[in-house]
Design an enzyme around this catalytic site. Structure first.
Site, PDB file in Angstrom:
ATOM      1  N   GLN A 121     -11.249   3.291   0.961  1.00 33.74           N
ATOM      2  CA  GLN A 121     -10.777   4.226   1.361  1.00 33.74           C
ATOM      3  C   GLN A 121     -11.393   5.874   0.849  1.00 33.74           C
ATOM      4  OE1 GLN A 121      -6.669   4.848   0.429  1.00 33.74           O
ATOM      5  NE2 GLN A 121      -5.476   4.233   1.841  1.00 33.74           N
TER       6      GLN A 121
ATOM      7  N   THR B 125       2.491   1.610   6.041  1.00 35.20           N
ATOM      8  CA  THR B 125       1.783   2.429   5.523  1.00 35.20           C
ATOM      9  C   THR B 125       1.494   3.801   6.507  1.00 35.20           C
ATOM     10  OG1 THR B 125      -0.427   3.416   4.440  1.00 35.20           O
ATOM     11  CG2 THR B 125      -0.586   0.678   5.214  1.00 35.20           C
ATOM     12  N   ASN B 126       1.198   5.204   6.299  1.00 27.02           N
ATOM     13  CA  ASN B 126       0.895   5.441   7.124  1.00 27.02           C
ATOM     14  C   ASN B 126      -0.721   5.583   6.913  1.00 27.02           C
ATOM     15  OD1 ASN B 126       3.088   7.609   7.794  1.00 27.02           O
ATOM     16  ND2 ASN B 126       3.989   6.931   6.469  1.00 27.02           N
ATOM     17  N   THR B 127      -0.994   5.386   6.245  1.00 27.33           N
ATOM     18  CA  THR B 127      -2.552   5.953   6.054  1.00 27.33           C
ATOM     19  C   THR B 127      -3.774   5.256   6.288  1.00 27.33           C
ATOM     20  OG1 THR B 127      -2.960   7.732   3.781  1.00 27.33           O
ATOM     21  CG2 THR B 127      -4.693   6.477   4.611  1.00 27.33           C
TER      22      THR B 127
ATOM     23  N   CYS C  28       3.757   9.841   4.785  1.00 28.38           N
ATOM     24  CA  CYS C  28       3.515   8.977   3.179  1.00 28.38           C
ATOM     25  C   CYS C  28       4.444   8.682   3.191  1.00 28.38           C
ATOM     26  CB  CYS C  28       2.701  10.116   2.692  1.00 28.38           C
ATOM     27  SG  CYS C  28       2.111   8.353   1.216  1.00 28.38           S
ATOM     28  N   THR C  29       4.736   6.990   3.173  1.00 23.56           N
ATOM     29  CA  THR C  29       6.063   6.141   3.101  1.00 23.56           C
ATOM     30  C   THR C  29       6.402   6.333   1.975  1.00 23.56           C
ATOM     31  OG1 THR C  29       4.593   4.147   2.483  1.00 23.56           O
ATOM     32  CG2 THR C  29       5.612   5.005   5.011  1.00 23.56           C
ATOM     33  N   GLU C  30       5.290   6.824   0.672  1.00 20.86           N
ATOM     34  CA  GLU C  30       6.033   7.068  -0.975  1.00 20.86           C
ATOM     35  C   GLU C  30       6.674   8.380  -1.096  1.00 20.86           C
ATOM     36  OE1 GLU C  30       3.518   4.296  -1.203  1.00 20.86           O
ATOM     37  OE2 GLU C  30       2.806   5.996  -0.160  1.00 20.86           O
TER      38      GLU C  30
ATOM     39  N   MET D 133       0.466  -1.417  -0.194  1.00 14.76           N
ATOM     40  CA  MET D 133      -0.017  -0.285   0.190  1.00 14.76           C
ATOM     41  C   MET D 133       0.791   1.362   0.172  1.00 14.76           C
ATOM     42  SD  MET D 133      -2.898  -1.069   2.598  1.00 14.76           S
ATOM     43  CE  MET D 133      -1.475  -1.676   4.037  1.00 14.76           C
TER      44      MET D 133
END
Length: 231
Positions: free
Chosen positions: A52, A83-85, A197-199, A10
């Site tokens: 989501q 994932t943060n979200t 956000c990891t991205e 994710m």
């Protein structure tokens, strides 16, 4: 070393970075040919993203809870939700298994405090920036949290989902993020920036910010390796 369970996909772009970080950090700590003991469950992000967008968070939590159970069955002794979200459903995931979940926001807040920073800008998906589940967790960790204005939030969110999650890194998007960060530092007084956000770690570099960056995937991986090697 304890076996780390990665609940990923994710997106898989950032999950691949988690895998790289865990192994690199383990080798740095132990030397030689050592690598991380880990198992990975990678979900279909398209399914999660649809839930989501529809606000069907409980259903998304059920999907991830099932994945957490699979990781426990595979021998995981420590869980990372990569994932943060989706930490919005962290309690749902944690309740599904007896394996401890290392919360990303807690690891981040600890690292920020250790750096002597208290007032931070938070960049992430609209869910992370606008809802309380993540900001409140950081605040409980002793931080004062700022987020961009409406236009800035819209830009940050769009770049994550339309570009970074697809492995696309654009210089114009980096420039836009730099301007958003500058505004939060100059007008908001941010002393650091949480890349929530990891991205985003694929796009924003230390030289893109006038204040320290706190890359959450790296901080999460560092905390996980430390925890896995305890004792």
């Amino acid at each position: 070393m304890k076996t780390i369970g990665l609940l990923g996909g994710m997106s898989w772009e950032s999950t691949a970075e988690y895998y790289r970080l865990l192994n690199t950090l383990t080798r740095e700590r132990l030397g030689g040919l050592h690598s991380a003991r880990c198992v990975l469950y990678s979900v279909d992000f398209a399914e999660i993203e649809r839930l989501q967008a529809a606000g069907r968070w409980e259903e998304a939590g059920e999907v991830l809870a099932g994945a957490a159970k699979a990781l426990e069955a595979a021998g995981a002794e420590l869980l990372l939700l990569c994932t943060n979200t989706m930490h919005k459903v962290a309690d749902h995931v944690s309740a599904a298994t007896s394996v401890p979940l290392l919360h990303l926001a807690d690891a981040t807040a600890e690292a920020v405090r250790a750096a002597g920073v208290r007032r931070v800008a938070l960049l992430g998906t609209a869910f992370t920036m606008e809802q309380s589940f993540y900001k409140d967790r950081l605040a409980a960790g002793g931080l004062d949290v700022l987020v961009p204005g409406e236009e800035g939030r819209r830009t940050v969110h769009r770049v994550i989902y339309e570009e970074l999650c697809a492995g696309v890194v654009r210089e114009e998007s980096r420039a836009a993020y730099r301007e958003i960060i500058r505004e939060l530092v100059v007008a908001g007084g941010a002393e650091g920036v949480v890349l929530g956000c990891t991205e985003i770690e694929l796009l924003v570099r230390p030289e893109d910010s006038p204040v320290p960056l706190f890359p959450t995937a790296r901080l999460h991986a560092e905390a996980a390796v430390a925890r896995a090697l305890e004792g």
